[in-house]
Design an enzyme around this catalytic site. Structure first.
Site, short mmCIF file in Angstrom:
data_model
loop_
_atom_site.label_atom_id
_atom_site.label_comp_id
_atom_site.label_asym_id
_atom_site.label_seq_id
_atom_site.Cartn_x
_atom_site.Cartn_y
_atom_site.Cartn_z
N TRP A 1 78.28 28.91 29.04
CA TRP A 1 77.80 30.31 29.15
C TRP A 1 78.69 31.02 29.99
CZ3 TRP A 1 75.10 32.62 25.25
CH2 TRP A 1 74.73 31.34 24.46
N ASP B 1 74.29 35.29 36.37
CA ASP B 1 73.63 34.58 35.36
C ASP B 1 72.75 34.11 35.42
OD1 ASP B 1 72.41 34.20 32.40
OD2 ASP B 1 74.59 34.12 31.92
N LYS C 1 63.46 32.85 28.25
CA LYS C 1 62.90 31.59 28.90
C LYS C 1 62.27 31.60 29.86
CE LYS C 1 67.34 30.84 28.00
NZ LYS C 1 68.28 29.77 26.42
#
Lengths: 354, 354
Positions: free
Chosen positions: A102, A169, A193
């Site tokens: 990511w 992030d 999540k």
């Protein structure tokens, strides 16, 4: 209906209570005789939902004045773009830490807009570790890192020290521990999540960020535009924000982030203990950098694969196949995962060696 | 639970059957023992949902080869940005028709990326009409228009003729009539009217559009990236796509777009007849340009306002307050609105004059 132990990496398990209330509201929301799916986002009932969601985030994370909380669309992948659009000047440089897939994607998007300096990277060991004693240069437009690396199962345990704007992030570990909000300038997290279902993305933004890049920012990528419109510049992802609000209520009623942190420690200690004690398994990430959200592990002897896969499937365990970048297994243990599910997995691991 | 007549402009009414199935799937999807909100978007069950949704769009709109169907996030407001990012070259010019608030916003976003020529505008009469006999110059990178103007209640009845790429925002009338797909190169539509709940946006894109602008397009705004990943470049808005799929199934089972067109005509004729016959009401849009989705009207004598508002509220009518740009009332009559709801409104209008 059989009890499924859901270890999915995201979208992932949410509390059963949240599913029940959400299901009811799809039929009739707030006793309006209307589904949550057919009401206007400008109706007072939904405006209240959006406001409560934003207020609960502020309360749960103890967010100081001067920060705005937004629920937008487009996932963290759009966050990869919003950070440079709002902070990266034409001739400036952004610093990125590369700790996994990511981070790598975030770097790729920032490079489309300007200069990027990759300050540190753990790519040399396939992202098994988190770099230590990071020296961050001054004078950067901002510094970006990924708090928790779902694919590799690593997690930052210390806050990077910098005098630049700091962007993080936190998609995969937000609400699993307290956060020193005022150390950050942009925090972003895809909901799917610990926040809620897929379809909305949460941003916590220091208002000093507004207009910093000097660019003519497209409205949908401009934090100030969304802030001024209270996350309603355009039609929000109504249902995803609603379910998020329910989940935030549940978190608050169950002890907030301190309680979530304790549970995350219990769950992760239980599984890492078994990984370390069981000669048939090996942890992937460096021990000191292990994530409390995603435990990555492989078999030491591949000939046990068929038996192990049969055992966990029989135990109604779901979603533990590892990502192709690492192989093996990944047990994602987000806030709503009951300790009994971890016990079920550990029991299967024990069974394999007995 | 009382029957509510839901005339909301969007998010709006969807079929009750869709709400029922969606509600059930929030508890248990496909008998997996898991909620639709907690399954992986990479699970075979959800991949099937995404594929079925895309295939149903192709079937319902009779989409030829060479076009891709995408379900992304960010609403039509992100479409305003994706059109120029993918089609507008550094030195080229895009042509826009300005027929209302949403066209105006689309123009604003395109101007951030390059040259825009506003070919025609109906702003001179507060967007009461659709321009006619439009002469579109050749050599533009693309031409953009808004098919149906929700706020003003106007709708294009004829396809604009052009040899440029043609881009259309069909957010508020897609699936209410057949579309000559091969006349278009990008069609986009926020889901929250005739498609599904808020949270996803549908794109129908001619593959010839890919790479046309020559820009280094951010991945999330690049049609080719999303096409190559079958709308799964990043986590999609799972629940919104699922409910969309259910609604598309319902549309197919109920006669497709030809049947939807017939119903739209019935509903809109019924209300426009009353507006024209009733001396207490006046239509806002020019008669020949009236939308079959959103009827806009005002009282000819404001002293009736209190009585009218009381009457429609008593009749369990919801969402007919006009937009502040027009005032008065707006009855949005999307695909799922039963003719009985229009009857209920017309009865109230008749009652006012009796």
């Amino acid at each position: 209906m059989a009890k499924v132990h859901n270890f999915s990496a995201g979208p992932c398990i949410l509390p059963q209570e949240v599913f029940k209330e959400a299901s009811q509201s799809v039929l009739d929301f707030d006793n309006l005789g209307l589904s949550i799916l057919e009401i206007s986002h400008r109706s007072e009932n939904f405006v209240r939902v959006m406001e409560e969601a934003r207020e609960l985030v502020k309360e749960l994370l103890n967010i100081p004045k001067g920060y705005t909380v937004l629920f937008l669309q487009g996932g963290a992948s759009t966050g990869f773009l919003m950070a440079p659009y709002n902070l990266l000047t034409e001739n400036g440089t952004a610093g990125y830490m590369n700790t996994g897939t990511w981070s790598t994607k975030a770097i790729k998007e920032a490079k489309k807009l300007g200069n990027v300096d990759v300050i540190v990277s753990s790519e040399d060991e396939n992202f098994k570790y988190i770099p230590k004693d990071i020296q961050i240069p001054s004078g950067l437009d901002y510094v970006h890192y990924t708090a928790n690396n779902t694919i590799y199962g690593t997690q930052f345990k210390k806050l990077p020290q910098t005098d630049n704007f700091l962007v993080c992030d936190m998609s995969s570990d937000i609400f699993s521990r307290p956060v020193t909000i005022n150390a950050y300038d942009i925090i972003y997290a895809g909901a799917q999540k610990n926040i809620g279902p897929a379809g909305t993305t949460m941003y916590i933004v220091n208002e000093e960020v507004f207009n910093k890049s000097g660019r003519d920012i497209p409205s949908m990528l401009d934090f100030e535009v969304h802030h001024k419109k209270d996350s309603m510049f355009n039609t929000p992802s109504v249902f995803a924000v609603y379910v998020t609000m329910l989940n935030l209520r549940y978190m608050k009623a169950n002890g907030g982030v301190e309680a979530m942190k304790k549970k995350a420690q219990e769950r992760s200690e239980m599984i890492y203990n078994e990984i370390d004690e069981n000669p048939l398994f090996e942890g992937y990430a460096n021990k000191e950098d292990r994530s409390s959200m995603n435990a990555t592990f492989t078999l030491t002897d591949e000939s046990y694969k068929e038996k192990f896969d049969k055992l966990w499937k029989e135990a109604n365990i779901n979603g533990i196949k590892g990502h192709r970048s690492v192989g093996g297994y990944r047990a994602s243990m987000y806030n709503a995962l009951p300790i009994e599910s971890v016990e079920a997995l550990v029991n299967v691991m024990k069974k394999l060696r007995s």
